[in-house]
Design an enzyme around this catalytic site. Structure first.
Site, mmCIF file in Angstrom:
data_model
loop_
_atom_site.group_PDB
_atom_site.id
_atom_site.type_symbol
_atom_site.label_atom_id
_atom_site.label_comp_id
_atom_site.label_asym_id
_atom_site.label_seq_id
_atom_site.Cartn_x
_atom_site.Cartn_y
_atom_site.Cartn_z
ATOM 1 N N GLU A 423 0.832 -1.212 0.000
ATOM 2 C CA GLU A 423 0.000 0.000 0.000
ATOM 3 C C GLU A 423 0.866 1.262 0.000
ATOM 4 O OE1 GLU A 423 -3.254 -0.971 -0.467
ATOM 5 O OE2 GLU A 423 -3.092 1.119 -1.064
HETATM 6 C C1 LIG Z 1 1.842 -9.872 0.693
HETATM 7 C C2 LIG Z 1 1.726 -8.788 -0.327
HETATM 8 C C3 LIG Z 1 0.478 -8.344 -0.726
HETATM 9 C C4 LIG Z 1 0.349 -7.354 -1.703
HETATM 10 N N1 LIG Z 1 -0.895 -6.990 -2.157
HETATM 11 C C5 LIG Z 1 -0.981 -6.187 -3.263
HETATM 12 C C6 LIG Z 1 -2.241 -5.976 -3.923
HETATM 13 O O1 LIG Z 1 -3.289 -6.468 -3.469
HETATM 14 N N2 LIG Z 1 -2.261 -5.226 -5.054
HETATM 15 C C7 LIG Z 1 -1.140 -4.670 -5.579
HETATM 16 O O2 LIG Z 1 -1.229 -4.005 -6.614
HETATM 17 N N3 LIG Z 1 0.071 -4.833 -4.983
HETATM 18 C C8 LIG Z 1 0.173 -5.591 -3.850
HETATM 19 N N4 LIG Z 1 1.399 -5.808 -3.263
HETATM 20 C C9 LIG Z 1 2.568 -5.148 -3.808
HETATM 21 C C10 LIG Z 1 3.118 -4.054 -2.909
HETATM 22 O O3 LIG Z 1 2.244 -2.956 -2.898
HETATM 23 C C11 LIG Z 1 4.535 -3.725 -3.373
HETATM 24 O O4 LIG Z 1 5.359 -4.820 -2.988
HETATM 25 C C12 LIG Z 1 5.049 -2.420 -2.800
HETATM 26 O O5 LIG Z 1 4.365 -1.339 -3.368
HETATM 27 C C13 LIG Z 1 6.556 -2.218 -3.029
HETATM 28 O O6 LIG Z 1 6.903 -2.455 -4.359
HETATM 29 P P1 LIG Z 1 8.121 -3.450 -4.677
HETATM 30 O O7 LIG Z 1 7.861 -4.712 -3.946
HETATM 31 O O8 LIG Z 1 8.312 -3.519 -6.129
HETATM 32 O O9 LIG Z 1 9.363 -2.772 -3.986
HETATM 33 P P2 LIG Z 1 10.309 -1.650 -4.653
HETATM 34 O O10 LIG Z 1 9.465 -0.600 -5.269
HETATM 35 O O11 LIG Z 1 11.349 -2.326 -5.476
HETATM 36 O O12 LIG Z 1 10.994 -1.029 -3.349
HETATM 37 C C14 LIG Z 1 12.147 -1.609 -2.704
HETATM 38 C C15 LIG Z 1 12.660 -0.598 -1.666
HETATM 39 O O13 LIG Z 1 13.036 0.611 -2.319
HETATM 40 C C16 LIG Z 1 12.324 1.717 -1.789
HETATM 41 N N5 LIG Z 1 11.999 2.641 -2.885
HETATM 42 C C17 LIG Z 1 11.560 2.332 -4.126
HETATM 43 N N6 LIG Z 1 11.343 3.461 -4.817
HETATM 44 C C18 LIG Z 1 11.629 4.490 -4.011
HETATM 45 C C19 LIG Z 1 11.588 5.913 -4.138
HETATM 46 N N7 LIG Z 1 11.176 6.493 -5.263
HETATM 47 N N8 LIG Z 1 11.950 6.669 -3.074
HETATM 48 C C20 LIG Z 1 12.358 6.088 -1.922
HETATM 49 N N9 LIG Z 1 12.396 4.761 -1.733
HETATM 50 C C21 LIG Z 1 12.039 3.972 -2.760
HETATM 51 C C22 LIG Z 1 11.078 1.125 -1.144
HETATM 52 O O14 LIG Z 1 10.589 1.961 -0.089
HETATM 53 C C23 LIG Z 1 11.594 -0.215 -0.644
HETATM 54 O O15 LIG Z 1 12.198 -0.053 0.613
HETATM 55 C C24 LIG Z 1 1.530 -6.764 -2.250
HETATM 56 C C25 LIG Z 1 2.792 -7.200 -1.816
HETATM 57 C C26 LIG Z 1 2.900 -8.205 -0.905
HETATM 58 C C27 LIG Z 1 4.270 -8.689 -0.526
#
Ligand SMILES: Cc1cc2nc3c(=O)[nH]c(=O)nc-3n(C[C@H](O)[C@H](O)[C@H](O)COP(=O)(O)OP(=O)(O)OC[C@H]3O[C@@H](n4cnc5c(N)ncnc54)[C@H](O)[C@@H]3O)c2cc1C
Length: 556
Positions: A423
């Site tokens: 989220e």
């Molecule tokens: C159990 C689970 C349920 C989920 N449910 C849903 C769902 O129902 N629908 C859906 O659409 N998604 C869902 N997600 C996805 C979730 O919203 C994403 O995992 C989350 O938004 C982070 O994206 P990412 O995993 O690609 O991490 P990344 O974006 O790769 O981030 C990795 C790290 O880098 C940091 N980072 C990345 N970009 C920036 C920036 N611009 N500035 C500062 N820091 C940054 C992040 O804070 C994090 O610490 C779910 C994930 C999980 C694990």
């Protein structure tokens, strides 16, 4: 260990922090809803929490099957009308305030956090459709979503598009009849498939042909698991394949799906709102979802605290005054337990306060809109940070048994850990605070100043103001470098203000509830507020400190 809904506490916070009585909910309804939800959740949902963790949902080519008992427990929730509490009256819901619906969701999630994620997402889908759907879409989809007979999902994430939503590639191509053909793969979709409801309404962000790059080119689509027949009932299955479900650290009861849309070129979706307005519509959904994820921090903190207290009163180790004692009598265990209590109350106050602003804003209060906007990143990030902190202390209170799965303390810790990530990660929330929301902070600070009395709390408010002034003249990288410490400072100041208010209202401390409230609020203001002031240096430090070494040297 049985879960007990904290009804007296919820009622107190709804009244004195969220301002529920000003929203026209009478006492009888308030009591009936809170007590009824507490009884239902403890009786029907809590007993399944452990099996949800150990058994988990099962994937097959055809479908996802929930653990034993989950379908019946969910259907019982629908039959008892718990889904309708906050749903719009126009769609057959009860239209009760968002803050009250949040209290019900807190109770459901305290009993079974994994299962409660299903209604959490459905609430978001209802919000998006109510605000951006056409009259026809509302009449077709909202009534069954409002009862919970159908559930909703939120489909943003793709392998290359996590925090960077604008990078998503799922395509939506006009089919010539007003509908769109959807094609693409979404990952991490919570409750993307399950067998608890008769239909699943996926809200999917996708790109139409020739859409501009980035978030500006995103449109929102309604893509049902089953298309509706002429009578509006689920009919033909849509072309959506559940590729797999994830093996996760926690929250096992919630199936996290990889969904492939349109493998056979026959996945039909309909546009919600105008083309390219997808991100705005999704934000309607996400903003409330962010508060409800902050609420998950409260859910897990409450459950972990109840479990730790039961254990600490039972486990005998060591002696005081020559007699063997339960560990609850040792000062350091007391410190942990009082901290758990205080942080749980603080998280609840912060999140309920934000939820109260949703109701005020909906009633046309313009100031509430601004307050809500600034509180949303605080409630999401700090609420979930506190959930993790409290669950971690809960493991510690159990000693070695906390690390052993049977006690359930470890499950809370594992379940909590996703909440600062999904989220919008908490880092993204902090960026939102110092980016788009900074201009709204002075109004929050002014509200705190009007009421705060404790010298330490006032000093923290002063420190927050100093950081705001510094950020106003700082460049974007310097603001981002200090964003997380600042988010914590501002959140703790807000909680301190609301805790101090509760302490005042709970006086004189006669009943056990009042005594506990007074003790926890005093502890918070006296011990937790000063910790946050220590973050001032980090909030004011420049990005230069963080980039003192390059990425290669950092990994040397
Ligand atoms: C159990 C689970 C349920 C989920 N449910 C849903 C769902 O129902 N629908 C859906 O659409 N998604 C869902 N997600 C996805 C979730 O919203 C994403 O995992 C989350 O938004 C982070 O994206 P990412 O995993 O690609 O991490 P990344 O974006 O790769 O981030 C990795 C790290 O880098 C940091 N980072 C990345 N970009 C920036 C920036 N611009 N500035 C500062 N820091 C940054 C992040 O804070 C994090 O610490 C779910 C994930 C999980 C694990």
């Amino acid at each position: 260990m049985p879960f007990t809904a904290p009804v007296t506490e919820q009622r107190f916070v709804l009244e004195h922090v969220a301002g529920i009585t000003l929203l026209g909910v009478d006492d009888d309804i308030l009591d009936a809803v809170l007590e009824g939800a507490g009884g239902f959740a403890a009786g029907e949902w809590a007993p399944l929490a452990r099996a949800g963790d150990t058994e988990g949902p099962k994937w097959s080519e055809a479908s996802v099957t929930m653990p034993a008992g989950y379908r019946a427990a969910y259907q019982a929730y629908v039959a008892a009308g718990w889904g309708t509490i906050g749903s719009p009256q126009s769609a057959g819901g009860q239209g009760l305030p968002f803050a009250l619906a949040a209290a019900v969701l807190e109770t459901l999630g305290g009993a079974n956090m994994g299962l409660a994620l299903a209604p959490t997402l459905t609430v978001g889908a209802i919000e998006a459709l109510e605000h951006h759907g056409s009259p026809e879409q509302k009449s077709l989809w909202l009534p069954k979503l409002s009862t919970g007979e159908w559930t909703g999902t939120m489909n943003l994430t793709e392998a290359q598009a996590g925090s960077d939503v604008g990078a998503l590639r799922t395509r939506a191509t006009p089919r010539g009849d007003g509908t769109y053909g959807i094609q693409g793969t979404k990952i991490f979709i919570s409750f993307g498939d399950h067998d608890m409801a008769d239909n699943i309404v996926h809200l999917v962000l996708a790109r139409t042909p020739d859409a501009p790059a980035g978030t500006k080119g995103l449109s929102l689509f309604l893509v049902p698991k089953f298309r509706l027949d002429a009578e509006g009932n689920p009919g033909e299955p849509n072309d959506i394949r559940v590729v797999s479900i994830e093996h996760k650290m926690g929250l096992h009861a919630s199936p996290t799906c990889v969904l492939s849309f349109g493998d056979n070129g026959d996945c039909v979706g309909e546009l919600i709102g105008p083309e390219f307005a997808g991100i705005r519509a999704m934000f309607t959904m996400m903003n409330n979802a962010r508060l409800n994820v902050g609420l998950q921090g409260v859910q897990v903190a409450e459950a972990a605290t109840q479990r730790a207290l039961a254990y600490a009163r039972d486990r005998v180790q060591g002696a005081r005054a020559g007699a063997g004692v339960a560990i609850v009598e040792h000062p350091d265990v007391r410190r942990m337990l009082l901290r758990m209590r205080a942080q749980t109350m603080a998280a609840r106050a912060l999140v309920y306060f934000a939820c109260g602003q949703v109701d005020r804003a909906a009633a046309g209060d313009a100031d509430a809109r601004g307050m809500l906007d600034v509180l949303t990143p605080l409630a999401k990030a700090h609420g979930t940070d506190l959930g993790c902190e409290v669950a971690s202390i809960g493991v510690q209170v159990h000693g070695g048994m906390g690390y052993i799965e049977e006690t359930g303390a470890a499950q809370h810790y594992r379940d909590a850990r996703i909440t600062p990530i999904y989220e919008g990660t908490n880092g993204i929330q902090a960026a939102d605070l110092v980016g788009r929301k900074l201009a709204l902070v002075p109004a929050l600070i002014a509200a705190m100043r009007a009421e705060a009395a404790d010298a330490g709390l006032i000093a923290l408010i002063d420190a927050c103001e100093r950081v705001v002034t510094h950020f106003a003249g700082a460049d974007a990288d310097d603001r981002l470098a200090g964003s997380y410490p600042f988010l914590t400072m501002l959140s703790v100041a807000t909680c301190g203000w609301l805790m101090e208010r509760q302490e005042r209202i709970a006086a004189p401390a006669d009943t056990p509830f009042q005594k506990l409230k007074a003790a926890a609020c005093r502890f918070y203001v006296a011990q937790i507020v000063p910790e946050a002031q220590g973050l001032t240096a980090a909030a004011l430090a420049s990005a230069e400190v963080l980039y003192a070494v390059d990425a290669e040297t950092l990994a040397a």
